[in-house]
Design an enzyme around this catalytic site. Sequence first.
Site, PDB file in Angstrom:
ATOM      1  N   GLU A   1      24.199  39.369  45.916  1.00 32.04           N
ATOM      2  CA  GLU A   1      23.047  39.814  45.118  1.00 32.04           C
ATOM      3  C   GLU A   1      22.007  38.706  44.969  1.00 32.04           C
ATOM      4  OE1 GLU A   1      26.389  40.750  42.833  1.00 32.04           O
ATOM      5  OE2 GLU A   1      25.434  42.475  41.903  1.00 32.04           O
TER       6      GLU A   1
ATOM      7  N   ASN B   1      20.515  34.654  36.788  1.00 26.71           N
ATOM      8  CA  ASN B   1      21.157  35.866  36.279  1.00 26.71           C
ATOM      9  C   ASN B   1      21.641  35.516  34.873  1.00 26.71           C
ATOM     10  OD1 ASN B   1      22.671  38.111  35.731  1.00 26.71           O
ATOM     11  ND2 ASN B   1      24.024  37.921  37.502  1.00 26.71           N
TER      12      ASN B   1
ATOM     13  N   ARG C   1      35.626  48.323  30.798  1.00 29.39           N
ATOM     14  CA  ARG C   1      34.886  49.570  30.518  1.00 29.39           C
ATOM     15  C   ARG C   1      35.672  50.747  31.093  1.00 29.39           C
ATOM     16  NH1 ARG C   1      29.607  47.784  33.504  1.00 29.39           N
ATOM     17  NH2 ARG C   1      30.533  45.739  33.737  1.00 29.39           N
TER      18      ARG C   1
ATOM     19  N   ARG D   1      17.585  38.419  38.023  1.00 29.29           N
ATOM     20  CA  ARG D   1      18.254  39.707  37.990  1.00 29.29           C
ATOM     21  C   ARG D   1      17.924  40.329  36.633  1.00 29.29           C
ATOM     22  NH1 ARG D   1      24.600  40.704  38.831  1.00 29.29           N
ATOM     23  NH2 ARG D   1      24.483  42.943  39.120  1.00 29.29           N
TER      24      ARG D   1
ATOM     25  N   HIS E   1      24.097  48.197  39.839  1.00 32.40           N
ATOM     26  CA  HIS E   1      24.628  47.460  40.997  1.00 32.40           C
ATOM     27  C   HIS E   1      23.696  47.607  42.205  1.00 32.40           C
ATOM     28  CE1 HIS E   1      29.119  47.397  39.543  1.00 32.40           C
ATOM     29  NE2 HIS E   1      28.458  46.318  39.140  1.00 32.40           N
TER      30      HIS E   1
END
Length: 405
Positions: free
Chosen positions: A381, A11, A243, A95, A183
């Site tokens: 993940e 990732n 964010r 990813r 996600h």
Amino acid sequence: MADHGVVLVLNAGSSSLKFCVYRCVDRGAWQPDVRGQIEGIGTSPRFSAKDEGGEKVDDRQLDVAVRDGPSALEALANWLRGRFEGARVLGVGHRVVHGGARYAAPAVVTPTVMEELRQLVPLAPLHQPHNLAAIEAVSHRLPGVPQVACFDTSFHRGHHAVADVIPLPADIRNTGVQRYGFHGLSYEYVASVLPQVAPEIARGRVIVAHLGSGASLCALNDGASIDSSFGFTALDGLCMGTRPGAVDPGVILYLFQNLGLSATDVETVLYKKSGLLGISGISNDMRVLLASSEPQARLAVDYFVYRAAKEIGALASTLHGIDGLVFTAGIGENSADIRARICNASAWLGIELDHEANQRQGPRISTRASRVSAWVVQTNEELMIARHTGSLLGLTAGDGVAAMT
Ligand code: ADP
């Protein structure tokens, strides 16, 4: 170790390279061996790794020459060679943030796939280039080892058109302006374990709340995504660490037209300075804010909860009611306080929290009498990527593609 094939999961971000190594113990069964990261790439690079039991196996400063993606990959490959000497790298799973409208599933990397993924860089300029650079670096370092790109958007590609349309003129929409959702690997993993963890809701209408430094919701119906709180980018929806989540687009116009901010300034405000950090002026870390008695820290936490509950209400309407609410990721898995506050704010949906179970982190955190059940499920993940990589490449423990040299 030398007798095992391994799958490497990567990732790659702008300043970090996270990795996880899985041993193929049986067809389709992946055992994590070691996970870690190189952080501070370009500033003060540091390598750390833990074994599957969570024990630290290495933690040290790296040479400043580790200043970009390829040099970080080189440093990682050297470390892996020491630990997994002679092991066969069966495949590398990545990813990749954006698969666009086209990739509804992971893809084996080919030159054509890479070309298509490069065209998506404008849709995710902060992440996609780093993801693709890692794929390129692996093809140089381990030529011949097959690679699989797993997208954060794929899981959301079955939405009805009405959920994904952004109501702007066609000439703008035709450049790729639509809601994508992110996600997805986390939601896909959670959906994949619900039949074991929470069988009574696995086939039903479920909202999954991925609350980490990025935060979003996914509406699941029978295990499939039907809507997400993320839209065109990962800025929409819930309040996040740095964010803002949904803001009136008029604010962005105001930043340009009245405050004279440049596009780069606005990007920095939206990705790095807003959300929990922006409201509190103290931290983007929920733990710090929960421990603080500063009024602005309290407002940040209150807004985080308020927004999450509001969006849960919106997705509950999309699903015509819900059977379950599932919490996952850093905040969702670890903060009994935030879970309790969101469940209390969603009590009108029929959620009755079991406070003791909530303190124990679940998995079931609602009372038996609760009309809508609530759960805590740990996301994974990396394992989702390893599974995809294994199944797409048809890997078994006996395969050998390239030695770790
Ligand atoms: P990422 O999106 O970076 O993978 P994580 O899912 O690991 O993030 O979530 C990281 C965030 O989780 C941290 O910024 C922190 O705010 C939050 N977090 C972790 N543990 C706790 C806790 N015990 N209580 C509250 N928040 C927590």
